[in-house]
Design a protein around this motif. Sequence first.
Motif, PDB file in Angstrom:
ATOM      1  N   GLU B 303       0.831  -1.214   0.000  1.00 23.73           N
ATOM      2  CA  GLU B 303       0.000   0.000   0.000  1.00 23.73           C
ATOM      3  C   GLU B 303       0.864   1.262   0.000  1.00 23.73           C
ATOM      4  O   GLU B 303       0.514   2.260  -0.624  1.00 23.73           O
ATOM      5  CB  GLU B 303      -0.953   0.006   1.200  1.00 23.73           C
ATOM      6  CG  GLU B 303      -2.144  -0.921   1.037  1.00 23.73           C
ATOM      7  CD  GLU B 303      -2.929  -0.617  -0.230  1.00 23.73           C
ATOM      8  OE1 GLU B 303      -3.486   0.486  -0.346  1.00 23.73           O
ATOM      9  OE2 GLU B 303      -2.954  -1.481  -1.128  1.00 23.73           O
ATOM     10  N   PHE B 304       2.012   1.196   0.718  1.00 26.56           N
ATOM     11  CA  PHE B 304       2.957   2.321   0.650  1.00 26.56           C
ATOM     12  C   PHE B 304       3.300   2.599  -0.811  1.00 26.56           C
ATOM     13  O   PHE B 304       3.234   3.718  -1.288  1.00 26.56           O
ATOM     14  CB  PHE B 304       4.258   1.967   1.386  1.00 26.56           C
ATOM     15  CG  PHE B 304       4.278   2.298   2.851  1.00 26.56           C
ATOM     16  CD1 PHE B 304       4.289   3.605   3.289  1.00 26.56           C
ATOM     17  CD2 PHE B 304       4.316   1.285   3.793  1.00 26.56           C
ATOM     18  CE1 PHE B 304       4.340   3.903   4.638  1.00 26.56           C
ATOM     19  CE2 PHE B 304       4.365   1.573   5.143  1.00 26.56           C
ATOM     20  CZ  PHE B 304       4.374   2.888   5.571  1.00 26.56           C
ATOM     21  N   ILE B 305       3.677   1.501  -1.508  1.00 29.19           N
ATOM     22  CA  ILE B 305       4.133   1.642  -2.894  1.00 29.19           C
ATOM     23  C   ILE B 305       3.000   2.152  -3.771  1.00 29.19           C
ATOM     24  O   ILE B 305       3.176   3.075  -4.574  1.00 29.19           O
ATOM     25  CB  ILE B 305       4.676   0.282  -3.404  1.00 29.19           C
ATOM     26  CG1 ILE B 305       5.900  -0.123  -2.568  1.00 29.19           C
ATOM     27  CG2 ILE B 305       5.018   0.358  -4.881  1.00 29.19           C
ATOM     28  CD1 ILE B 305       6.375  -1.532  -2.815  1.00 29.19           C
ATOM     29  N   ALA B 306       1.793   1.582  -3.577  1.00 27.55           N
ATOM     30  CA  ALA B 306       0.659   1.977  -4.416  1.00 27.55           C
ATOM     31  C   ALA B 306       0.322   3.451  -4.212  1.00 27.55           C
ATOM     32  O   ALA B 306       0.170   4.205  -5.177  1.00 27.55           O
ATOM     33  CB  ALA B 306      -0.546   1.103  -4.092  1.00 27.55           C
ATOM     34  N   LEU B 307       0.256   3.889  -2.959  1.00 28.73           N
ATOM     35  CA  LEU B 307      -0.053   5.296  -2.682  1.00 28.73           C
ATOM     36  C   LEU B 307       1.064   6.198  -3.193  1.00 28.73           C
ATOM     37  O   LEU B 307       0.811   7.262  -3.761  1.00 28.73           O
ATOM     38  CB  LEU B 307      -0.253   5.517  -1.189  1.00 28.73           C
ATOM     39  CG  LEU B 307      -1.582   5.077  -0.605  1.00 28.73           C
ATOM     40  CD1 LEU B 307      -1.586   5.316   0.896  1.00 28.73           C
ATOM     41  CD2 LEU B 307      -2.722   5.826  -1.269  1.00 28.73           C
ATOM     42  N   GLY B 308       2.305   5.741  -3.002  1.00 25.57           N
ATOM     43  CA  GLY B 308       3.442   6.516  -3.500  1.00 25.57           C
ATOM     44  C   GLY B 308       3.348   6.682  -4.998  1.00 25.57           C
ATOM     45  O   GLY B 308       3.474   7.792  -5.526  1.00 25.57           O
ATOM     46  N   GLY B 309       3.075   5.568  -5.677  1.00 23.29           N
ATOM     47  CA  GLY B 309       2.932   5.625  -7.138  1.00 23.29           C
ATOM     48  C   GLY B 309       1.829   6.595  -7.537  1.00 23.29           C
ATOM     49  O   GLY B 309       2.007   7.439  -8.415  1.00 23.29           O
ATOM     50  N   ALA B 310       0.686   6.509  -6.825  1.00 24.39           N
ATOM     51  CA  ALA B 310      -0.438   7.399  -7.139  1.00 24.39           C
ATOM     52  C   ALA B 310      -0.026   8.855  -6.958  1.00 24.39           C
ATOM     53  O   ALA B 310      -0.323   9.717  -7.780  1.00 24.39           O
ATOM     54  CB  ALA B 310      -1.621   7.065  -6.250  1.00 24.39           C
ATOM     55  N   SER B 311       0.711   9.124  -5.869  1.00 27.05           N
ATOM     56  CA  SER B 311       1.118  10.496  -5.588  1.00 27.05           C
ATOM     57  C   SER B 311       2.088  11.005  -6.658  1.00 27.05           C
ATOM     58  O   SER B 311       1.977  12.144  -7.129  1.00 27.05           O
ATOM     59  CB  SER B 311       1.773  10.561  -4.206  1.00 27.05           C
ATOM     60  OG  SER B 311       1.935  11.893  -3.803  1.00 27.05           O
ATOM     61  N   ILE B 312       3.022  10.127  -7.058  1.00 28.87           N
ATOM     62  CA  ILE B 312       3.935  10.504  -8.142  1.00 28.87           C
ATOM     63  C   ILE B 312       3.124  10.744  -9.416  1.00 28.87           C
ATOM     64  O   ILE B 312       3.370  11.704 -10.161  1.00 28.87           O
ATOM     65  CB  ILE B 312       4.992   9.398  -8.364  1.00 28.87           C
ATOM     66  CG1 ILE B 312       5.910   9.311  -7.136  1.00 28.87           C
ATOM     67  CG2 ILE B 312       5.806   9.678  -9.624  1.00 28.87           C
ATOM     68  CD1 ILE B 312       6.839   8.123  -7.128  1.00 28.87           C
ATOM     69  N   GLY B 313       2.104   9.914  -9.622  1.00 26.74           N
ATOM     70  CA  GLY B 313       1.225  10.099 -10.776  1.00 26.74           C
ATOM     71  C   GLY B 313       0.581  11.474 -10.760  1.00 26.74           C
ATOM     72  O   GLY B 313       0.493  12.150 -11.791  1.00 26.74           O
TER      73      GLY B 313
END
Lengths: 583, 583
Positions: B303-313
Amino acid sequence: MLKRYFPILTWGRTYDRPTFEADLVAAVIVTIMLIPQSLAYSLLAGMPAQYGLYASVLPLLIYAVLGTSRPLAVGPVAVISLMTAAAVSKVAVQGTADYITAAVALAFLSGVMLVVMGLLRMGFVTAFLSHPVLSGFTSAVGILIAAGQVKHFFGVKADSGGLYEILSSLWAHLAQTNVATVLISILSLGFLFWARRGMKPRLRRAGVSPRIADILTRASPVFAVAVTIALTWIFGLEGRGVAVVGTVPLGFPVPTLPSFDPALWQELFVPALLIAIIGYVETISVAQTLAAKKRQRIDPDQEFIALGGASIGSAISGSFPITGGFARSVVSYEAGATTPAAGAYTAIGVAIATFTLTPALYYLPRATLAATIFVSVLTLVDFAALKRTFSYAPREGIAMVLTILVTLLRGVEDGIAFGVVLSIALHLWSSSRPHVAELGQVPGTEHFRNVERHRVISPPGVLSLRIDESLWFPNARFVEEMIYDRIATDQSIKHVVLNCPAVNHIDSSALEALEEVNDQLKDAGVRLHLSEVKGPVMDALTRSDLLTHLGGQIYLTHHDALAALAPNLTRQTASQGRCETHR
Amino acid sequence: MLKRYFPILTWGRTYDRPTFEADLVAAVIVTIMLIPQSLAYSLLAGMPAQYGLYASVLPLLIYAVLGTSRPLAVGPVAVISLMTAAAVSKVAVQGTADYITAAVALAFLSGVMLVVMGLLRMGFVTAFLSHPVLSGFTSAVGILIAAGQVKHFFGVKADSGGLYEILSSLWAHLAQTNVATVLISILSLGFLFWARRGMKPRLRRAGVSPRIADILTRASPVFAVAVTIALTWIFGLEGRGVAVVGTVPLGFPVPTLPSFDPALWQELFVPALLIAIIGYVETISVAQTLAAKKRQRIDPDQEFIALGGASIGSAISGSFPITGGFARSVVSYEAGATTPAAGAYTAIGVAIATFTLTPALYYLPRATLAATIFVSVLTLVDFAALKRTFSYAPREGIAMVLTILVTLLRGVEDGIAFGVVLSIALHLWSSSRPHVAELGQVPGTEHFRNVERHRVISPPGVLSLRIDESLWFPNARFVEEMIYDRIATDQSIKHVVLNCPAVNHIDSSALEALEEVNDQLKDAGVRLHLSEVKGPVMDALTRSDLLTHLGGQIYLTHHDALAALAPNLTRQTASQGRCETHR
């Protein structure tokens, strides 16, 4: 009430001649030890040498009135002097009047802080300093101080600060080495190191009584001082470039109030707090230790007040922060100090010296004082503790090493701050992952053990988890996640029983987590039960509404829980007598 | 491995038509809810309204690929938007290109931090936020946001920041109130509040199916937006001084890389970290909760990675920090979202809106968006939690109140920082005074209980103490002092037995303390014993040298200890069968 704040009213009334004699002997020995130290640590603090003497009279008298530890000897101390130098150098230049003003303000501030902590009974502030951090910090300070003395051995100028600055600037200035100074240094260092090891046995063999031999050994720094003063005077080494203490005014400066400059106080606030706490911790440990040996009592809260008063006394004497000295107190203890009055007699001894010996100090080489510092601070460096900590708890060992490194490279304040934060973070990290054991029943008994360690039976549909940790915010989420994870992996689970004999507290974060778990488990068709909840924890839970809407039950023993939830499994043992837990 | 980092590979392969339909319905509802929110929270973040739409497309697509929570709906969120405004306002002026650049950098930074935390499995960072602090912080943020909207209701300018600034400058500008704006505000607020409570039952009575009634209720902000747009257009309210969103470019801006300005990054580092952690905590809790209800599994590290990816998106879309929205996710869950694909469909919905509806947004009054924010953030304010915490743990309640006050008066960053420090200090304080019970034997049994609570017998010369806490640095000194105190008060004590069933850890500070105690007690003629030491703790102690020079013994049970140290007392019970503890 009055007696609480003035212990002298208690021990004073039973004061008799034998006590007086015992205290006097101790006082004489401590005085002999204190005079060179106070001069040396004054220079270490960046102050003129005589300020060490000023800091060794009034503070001792005040501690004698307020203190609860009998052998404790307050005065200038290496660690605190270095911290003083580090803090004051940031706001003023050494050798200026501003520097002394700042040092006085620092002593006053930390004194006031100590008194306040004592009145508010804030002993817990010391709890923030873990042993690895404190021990690592002390070792690093010992190294910093020792390294800082080397320039005096060569009679060169060099920067202070971090280890790198010290060594690099020392290297840069080594060309200006002064031969006479080096000779004085070799002489003093050689003698002092020999005195530490070889002097006592030699004296004993020469037929000196152990007592006298001990006193003579303690006095070795005084010999070094006396001899090198003589040499410097006779051979006019001052003319040969040997740095000496120089002119010292006779007697004491007029008592003054510390400057009430808010800007200065703001800048000194944090250093004053660190000096107060570190000074207190060092003092209280030695006081505790020596008191315990004789089953005597000290009052930690009163010690705050006594040390604070002493520190304010130092400020009024126009001098720098002081605290209880470890070595000095041990000596006074071994010399038989029976009441704090011993400190008062020491103060008188130092006062006499201030009025009589100061002229002689003119020829005292700084190299000699540097040597006494060098030899005494090496005892601060304790790598055995590092090894011990590593073998017991590697993680804490790493914290210790990092504290040492940061202190060495970035200085005392960064070092201690870093260490404190690190040890707290480390603790939160480790307690965020508590040990949780899935339990099974030891066949034929009413005992439940870790399924991974013992051959045990666990009934289908019932998950028994023993949490070996208090439940509080760092691990609340972990426990929640762990339970969700278990019920997601094993869809057959219908009951989750948390076995709580090791849960000493449940804070509100953990309570929230348990209520969350309880609600989600209900929706998921799973019931949450608790077993062996401790009395105090149960008392707390009744103040919450978890119990009212708990999906499952609360069982006195884990066996009760299993007997209710998986009767067939436990029937076999039902005949046996109930075995209550020790709670 | 690949499946671990791309959960879509797992759920994607079983994706079928019914799943698709379920996801689609959920997506439609969430889209209707998301569009006005994204516009509103964009303004809250100090960005032009349309950036909310930009932040609601690519991030959702990325989360659909990387996320493990099925119903989680990411996008602009009130708390994070306010934190963004607070952070970015410090480095740039609202309305400038620099402001947007900084917001993008902030989204990128916190995204990268999240990804790193995920890869390093640093879930424990969330452990630093206690529930009282987090809940207090959230309530305060709710109040700050609501207060910040009031100026829009009156159509006046006013400062943002702490509550005092907001209210005082609001008061100062109230004279410039715009009547038309006030009318729009009353209309929107009245309708939205009614929709929250009265709309659903009214629709049901009108014979609308519960499902439709629910969707219509969720859509109420869209009605408000549509109606007020119409009114503003028809009556030309823009000319009457009603502030509107104004010209919004059709479609998306060209994707850009965030600026790599080190100075900017340094300034944004701490805020980015706070946004990352707070955003993550909020998200993971809702994800956990919704997953648990259906016994589904989520991977906190992923979830860290998914949220991080979303934020970078979001950063790549040229927009501001986003995270998982609580209300939105619950809606998507209730609407039956079955896979993260629902998020992807939502993204498509928003994208379509961005290409079609933006012209209509010209006439959208800011007052309407302020109203939607106002109504939705009030759910953040939870004074019930305050009451709960107070009744359960008053001390933590005080911490909560202080966190609320500091957040309200000094802003979000000080608020959260203060709260974290406070809850840690509070915990250290309470665990620096562990509960210690002096034990006596329950006559005729092998059980030992607190002498203050039970009628028990204790043998002379033996002091039994049960320590109900792990031994670590905050309480090491306390335990040491407590024991010294006891042996000083009662000179008859010859044995001290520490009963350790509740001691889950002994860290190196506590070990040091125990060794000190052991040494001093030896000198004082007292022997130190331990009983019921847990397996793991015993394993640790064997790595130390405490056991080798321990003055006393280590006993399996406390009864064994007393049987050995005070035989006469316990003989009477010796006949009975031994009762092992559950450890």
